[in-house]
Design an enzyme around this catalytic site. Structure first.
Site, PDB file in Angstrom:
ATOM      1  N   HIS A   1       0.784  -1.079   0.072  1.00 21.09           N
ATOM      2  CA  HIS A   1      -0.099  -0.069   0.005  1.00 21.09           C
ATOM      3  C   HIS A   1       1.106   1.238  -0.102  1.00 21.09           C
ATOM      4  O   HIS A   1       0.602   2.169  -0.735  1.00 21.09           O
ATOM      5  CB  HIS A   1      -0.922  -0.007   1.255  1.00 21.09           C
ATOM      6  CG  HIS A   1      -1.886  -0.938   1.156  1.00 21.09           C
ATOM      7  ND1 HIS A   1      -3.362  -0.755   1.278  1.00 21.09           N
ATOM      8  CD2 HIS A   1      -1.816  -2.244   1.085  1.00 21.09           C
ATOM      9  CE1 HIS A   1      -3.897  -1.736   1.254  1.00 21.09           C
ATOM     10  NE2 HIS A   1      -3.074  -2.931   1.102  1.00 21.09           N
TER      11      HIS A   1
ATOM     12  N   ASP B   1      -6.323   5.436   2.663  1.00 22.64           N
ATOM     13  CA  ASP B   1      -6.328   4.160   2.450  1.00 22.64           C
ATOM     14  C   ASP B   1      -7.907   3.335   3.026  1.00 22.64           C
ATOM     15  O   ASP B   1      -8.684   4.137   3.557  1.00 22.64           O
ATOM     16  CB  ASP B   1      -5.159   3.291   3.031  1.00 22.64           C
ATOM     17  CG  ASP B   1      -4.852   2.050   2.085  1.00 22.64           C
ATOM     18  OD1 ASP B   1      -5.521   1.629   1.375  1.00 22.64           O
ATOM     19  OD2 ASP B   1      -3.651   1.948   2.059  1.00 22.64           O
TER      20      ASP B   1
END
Length: 436
Positions: A19, A117
């Site tokens: 990520h 996120d």
């Protein structure tokens, strides 16, 4: 572009390198367009990020947020790669404890936008109170978000008719066009336990995701209309949000640095001796874990295939072991490399013709391929299936269609100008849609 339109954009990824790296790539692309960046993560993760190009250093501020100490989370564990997967919920508890340090950041610096996120379900209300615009950035394709349904009803309130793993093995009823997007039964069982049900962090991953989508101003997706425009439109309809594709974020360069040159030269020397397109490259990402039976069958499948291979097999604490005598039996034909590797350089070498991976999205976004057949109930591998799949993709006549399709898709993936235009459009959107 006038100075008045320059933005201050903060980025706040989940604590996993699968990520953080795409977020970091996006940060650099926004900075290239003259905007100020604050990249928010924990101290150890900040230290492990790639170096910032000198021309962008004045625009990118790396902000360290201290990670709280949490029971069951090892000391100095700040990313998913630092822990076994069963301890990930405790990393999420620590991540939730970043609310305080993030508030301190907002006291001294108020960005125009924050790109975040799936994990900080608590962040959207904070941003609304401060008048800061929020982007949910999905590194996964629009087909993934579509499969999960509405952020409010299906994700947050769990008003989803799918209550058993078996229900996730067919495309959902709200996809109005032909689709094969569905889990295998073994995948659905794992997803239920890992993502859909409440875990030890106190929340399910689906609840976290639904909360950040429901509270954002815009959904940015790592995709392009040339691949999945119909799914992108469906995401917007399901969540009643604008959806902006940002391109595939292809890497700007081969990710080596000067201190890794000797390592790359050693690897390159071996690759140079192999025939063009003959080598299978194997890597399972920084967080993925193989069980001992999976690793055993995978290794013996590689041996059975007869193909040359380069395996990036990074050893972790309590790492599973290769079969006895495996490395000796494949010596010369196969290499097992147990430390960091310059993956982009390896995959760019002309001798590499195939990639065997765990199918993390940052990997499969750059390829066309097939799934190795697994046991439908428990997902276990068989060495024969590994060997057959590899030979089909690499050398068999029946696999020529896959190889031809991969060459065709390469043109799309490598179209830097096209992907730059998507980033330009995303930045323009942020400039024109800030919270008043």
């Amino acid at each position: 572009m006038s100075e008045a339109k320059k933005l201050h954009v903060a980025l706040f990824p989940w604590l996993a390198f699968g990520h953080m790296i795409p977020f970091f790539e996006l940060a650099k692309l926004i900075a290239q367009r003259g905007h100020k960046i604050s990249f928010l993560s924990t101290p150890r993760n900040i230290q492990r990020l790639p170096k910032i190009p000198p021309n962008l250093a004045p625009l990118i501020n790396l902000v360290s947020l201290p990670l709280p100490t949490v029971e069951h989370l090892p000391q100095n564990a700040e990313a998913a790669t630092d822990i076994p997967s069963h301890k990930t919920p405790y990393l999420k508890i620590a991540f939730d404890g970043l609310q305080g340090p993030l508030h301190q950041f907002f006291q001294t610096s108020t960005p125009d936008w924050i790109i975040y996120d799936f994990a900080p379900h608590w962040l959207p209300p904070i941003l609304a109170n401060l008048g800061i615009s929020g982007v949910f950035f999905s590194m996964y394709g629009a087909w993934t978000l579509s499969f999960l349904g509405s952020s409010t009803s299906a994700m947050i309130n769990r008003e989803d008719s799918r209550t058993r793993p078996e229900d996730f093995t067919v495309p959902p009823e709200w996809i109005p066009f032909p689709s094969k997007i569905a889990f295998g039964l073994h995948e659905a069982k794992r997803a239920f336990g890992d993502h859909i049900e409440v875990n030890n962090s106190g929340f399910s991953d689906v609840f976290r995701l639904g909360s950040v989508i429901g509270g954002c101003n815009v959904i940015a997706i790592r995709n392009c209309n040339e691949l999945e425009s119909n799914f992108s439109r469906l995401v917007g309809e399901l969540h009643c949000k604008p959806v902006v594709p940002i391109g595939l974020l292809p890497p700007a360069d081969f990710d080596g640095s000067s201190d890794q040159d000797d390592m790359w030269l050693t690897i390159k020397e071996w690759l140079d001796k192999q025939n063009k397109g003959s080598v299978v490259y194997i890597a399972f990402g920084s967080e993925s874990e193989l069980s001992q039976p999976e690793l055993h069958e995978l290794a013996l499948g590689l041996e059975l295939s007869g193909l040359p291979f380069f395996w990036a097999h990074r050893k972790r604490e309590n790492s599973v072991k290769l079969p006895d005598g495996f490395e000796e039996r494949v010596k010369g034909r196969g290499t097992v490399w147990t430390s960091w590797v310059p993956q982009l350089k390896i995959m760019g070498h002309e001798s590499v013709g195939g990639f065997l991976t765990h199918c993390g999205y940052s990997s499969i976004i750059e390829m066309v391929g097939i799934e190795i057949t697994k046991d439908e109930k428990d997902g276990s591998l068989r060495r024969e299936s590994v060997a057959e799949s590899l030979r089909l993709i690499m050398v068999e006549k029946e696999g020529r269609g896959y190889r031809d399709k991969a060459k065709e898709m390469k043109k799309l993936i490598a179209d830097k100008d096209m992907h730059d235009r998507y980033v330009d459009h995303f930045v323009e959107f942020m400039q024109n849609h800030r919270v008043a």
